[in-house]
Scaffold this active site. Structure first.
Site, mmCIF file in Angstrom:
data_model
loop_
_atom_site.group_PDB
_atom_site.id
_atom_site.type_symbol
_atom_site.label_atom_id
_atom_site.label_comp_id
_atom_site.label_asym_id
_atom_site.label_seq_id
_atom_site.Cartn_x
_atom_site.Cartn_y
_atom_site.Cartn_z
ATOM 1 N N LYS A 67 -24.788 -9.418 10.513
ATOM 2 C CA LYS A 67 -25.169 -9.995 9.338
ATOM 3 C C LYS A 67 -24.048 -10.602 8.496
ATOM 4 O O LYS A 67 -25.019 -12.076 8.291
ATOM 5 C CB LYS A 67 -25.942 -8.657 8.614
ATOM 6 C CG LYS A 67 -27.307 -8.465 9.307
ATOM 7 C CD LYS A 67 -27.752 -7.827 7.639
ATOM 8 C CE LYS A 67 -29.147 -6.668 8.771
ATOM 9 N NZ LYS A 67 -29.866 -5.753 8.022
ATOM 10 N N THR A 158 -14.738 3.231 -0.372
ATOM 11 C CA THR A 158 -13.300 2.347 -0.303
ATOM 12 C C THR A 158 -14.026 1.451 -2.047
ATOM 13 O O THR A 158 -14.618 0.601 -2.529
ATOM 14 C CB THR A 158 -13.714 1.079 0.781
ATOM 15 O OG1 THR A 158 -13.129 1.747 1.788
ATOM 16 C CG2 THR A 158 -11.845 0.172 0.522
HETATM 17 P P1 ATR Z 1 -23.486 -2.624 6.660
HETATM 18 O O1 ATR Z 1 -24.272 -3.510 7.431
HETATM 19 O O2 ATR Z 1 -24.725 -1.605 7.864
HETATM 20 O O3 ATR Z 1 -23.796 -2.040 5.676
HETATM 21 P P2 ATR Z 1 -20.844 -2.279 6.937
HETATM 22 O O4 ATR Z 1 -21.103 -3.416 6.124
HETATM 23 O O5 ATR Z 1 -19.791 -1.864 8.158
HETATM 24 O O6 ATR Z 1 -22.189 -2.143 7.230
HETATM 25 O O7 ATR Z 1 -20.890 -0.984 5.690
HETATM 26 C C1 ATR Z 1 -20.800 0.339 5.794
HETATM 27 C C2 ATR Z 1 -20.854 0.990 4.449
HETATM 28 O O8 ATR Z 1 -21.120 2.500 4.249
HETATM 29 C C3 ATR Z 1 -19.882 0.768 3.783
HETATM 30 O O9 ATR Z 1 -19.675 0.689 2.576
HETATM 31 C C4 ATR Z 1 -18.952 2.063 4.032
HETATM 32 O O10 ATR Z 1 -17.603 2.573 3.481
HETATM 33 P P3 ATR Z 1 -16.205 2.087 2.842
HETATM 34 O O11 ATR Z 1 -16.840 0.428 2.218
HETATM 35 O O12 ATR Z 1 -15.820 3.218 2.105
HETATM 36 O O13 ATR Z 1 -15.790 1.584 4.809
HETATM 37 C C5 ATR Z 1 -20.148 3.107 4.264
HETATM 38 N N1 ATR Z 1 -20.115 4.275 5.348
HETATM 39 C C6 ATR Z 1 -19.392 4.168 6.284
HETATM 40 N N2 ATR Z 1 -19.774 5.587 6.959
HETATM 41 C C7 ATR Z 1 -19.281 6.349 5.214
HETATM 42 C C8 ATR Z 1 -18.954 7.008 5.108
HETATM 43 N N3 ATR Z 1 -18.775 8.702 6.324
HETATM 44 N N4 ATR Z 1 -18.905 8.409 3.961
HETATM 45 C C9 ATR Z 1 -18.858 7.806 2.882
HETATM 46 N N5 ATR Z 1 -19.052 5.544 2.848
HETATM 47 C C10 ATR Z 1 -18.853 5.311 4.414
#
Ligand code: ATR
Length: 284
Positions: A67, A158
């Site tokens: 995306k 993050t």
């Molecule tokens: P998408 O397009 O599906 O939103 P992405 O841009 O990779 O995918 O974003 C994933 C989101 O899920 C992020 O906010 C990520 O947190 P980080 O920025 O800290 O990586 C969050 N996320 C994924 N797994 C997680 C977990 N186990 N605990 C907390 N946040 C998680």
């Protein structure tokens, strides 16, 4: 000649989008087909450039993990705030007269999904908590600030990404008060109450425990919305147990598809909502 539509992603085997669009093509008696294209990330650029050469390709949906990349391969992005459109994730592309137009229909889909389950929801005086700050969160954030939500708290594992998303959303609307905070399990007791909490992360897809604790005394409940539609996440299970109204991502999926269909064909498929929902529930 048959018109071609499709969705590109990686992996893509569980997508429900072909079921929605092919059903609609049948109802509208269109000579068209919607396919799922599984493309490894290293090949995505080749794929997109090749697609632009196909004369009878009309529309493409773009899903995880592409995306954020789709915008750079589209000729024109259609988004009302011109100064930020380069940073808006593209999930729908329309090929017309050799020009590719990029749209984000998740923004509409998210809000319609909310209104379908909670028709009386009014954003003006509401405080929302958005968990996550990735591509999906961006669409949700744009949707909520565009609707004029009073306050939006973005909580992300993050922290820096939450701050970046806050800065981006502030360019779209100055009406909403936006805060960025690090994600923690006790967020409801430390920062609540919230009228709406959205999980935009992929956490929960594998049935992991909810990222936040809903079992908090003395805090009023609201709406808990998870963009995941399968399985029922622990986030929604815990919210429901504690008296929250719950919404999953199935209606969002349907409404983002309806918007894309309308962009591509000029036809409004809304009267097929109930039929399509039944079909998808059977497939899940
Ligand atoms: P998408 O397009 O599906 O939103 P992405 O841009 O990779 O995918 O974003 C994933 C989101 O899920 C992020 O906010 C990520 O947190 P980080 O920025 O800290 O990586 C969050 N996320 C994924 N797994 C997680 C977990 N186990 N605990 C907390 N946040 C998680």
């Amino acid at each position: 000649m048959k018109k071609i539509f499709g969705v590109v992603g990686y992996p893509i085997n569980h997508t429900l989008s072909p079921a929605i669009h092919n059903y609609l093509f049948g109802q509208f008696k269109m000579e068209a087909v919607y396919l799922a294209f599984e493309v490894p990330p290293a090949q995505y650029e080749h794929f997109f450039k090749g697609m632009a050469c196909i004369n009878n390709l009309v529309g493409l949906n773009v899903t995880v993990p592409f995306k954020n990349e789709a915008a750079q391969y589209t000729d024109r992005i259609i988004f009302k705030k011109k100064d930020v459109f380069g940073a808006v994730p593209v999930n729908t592309v329309h090929f017309k007269n050799k020009i590719s137009f990029g749209f984000n229909t998740d923004i509409y889909g998210f809000y319609m999904g909310l209104l379908k389950s909670c028709p009386s929801f009014r954003p003006k005086r509401k405080i929302a908590l958005l968990i996550g700050a990735g591509g999906a969160a961006k669409g949700v954030g744009i949707s909520l600030v565009s609707a004029g939500i009073k306050c939006l708290v973005i909580a992300n594992r993050t922290y820096k990404k939450a701050v970046d998303l806050k800065s981006f959303l502030e360019k779209i609307s100055r009406l909403t008060e936006i805060k960025a905070i690090p994600l923690s399990g006790d967020i409801l007791s430390s920062q609540g109450p919230f009228d709406l909490i959205i999980n935009s992360t992929s956490h929960g897809l594998k049935k992991e425990r909810s990222l936040i604790n809903f079992n908090v005394r003395g805090i009023r409940s609201g709406i808990a919305y998870d963009l995941i539609y399968k399985p029922k996440t622990d986030f929604l299970i815990q919210a429901e147990k504690n008296g929250w109204e719950t919404v999953n991502g199935l209606d969002m999926l349907i409404f983002q598809a309806f918007k894309a269909f309308q962009i591509w064909t000029g036809k409004n498929p809304i009267k097929y909502y109930t039929d399509i929902k039944k079909i998808l529930l059977k497939m899940m």
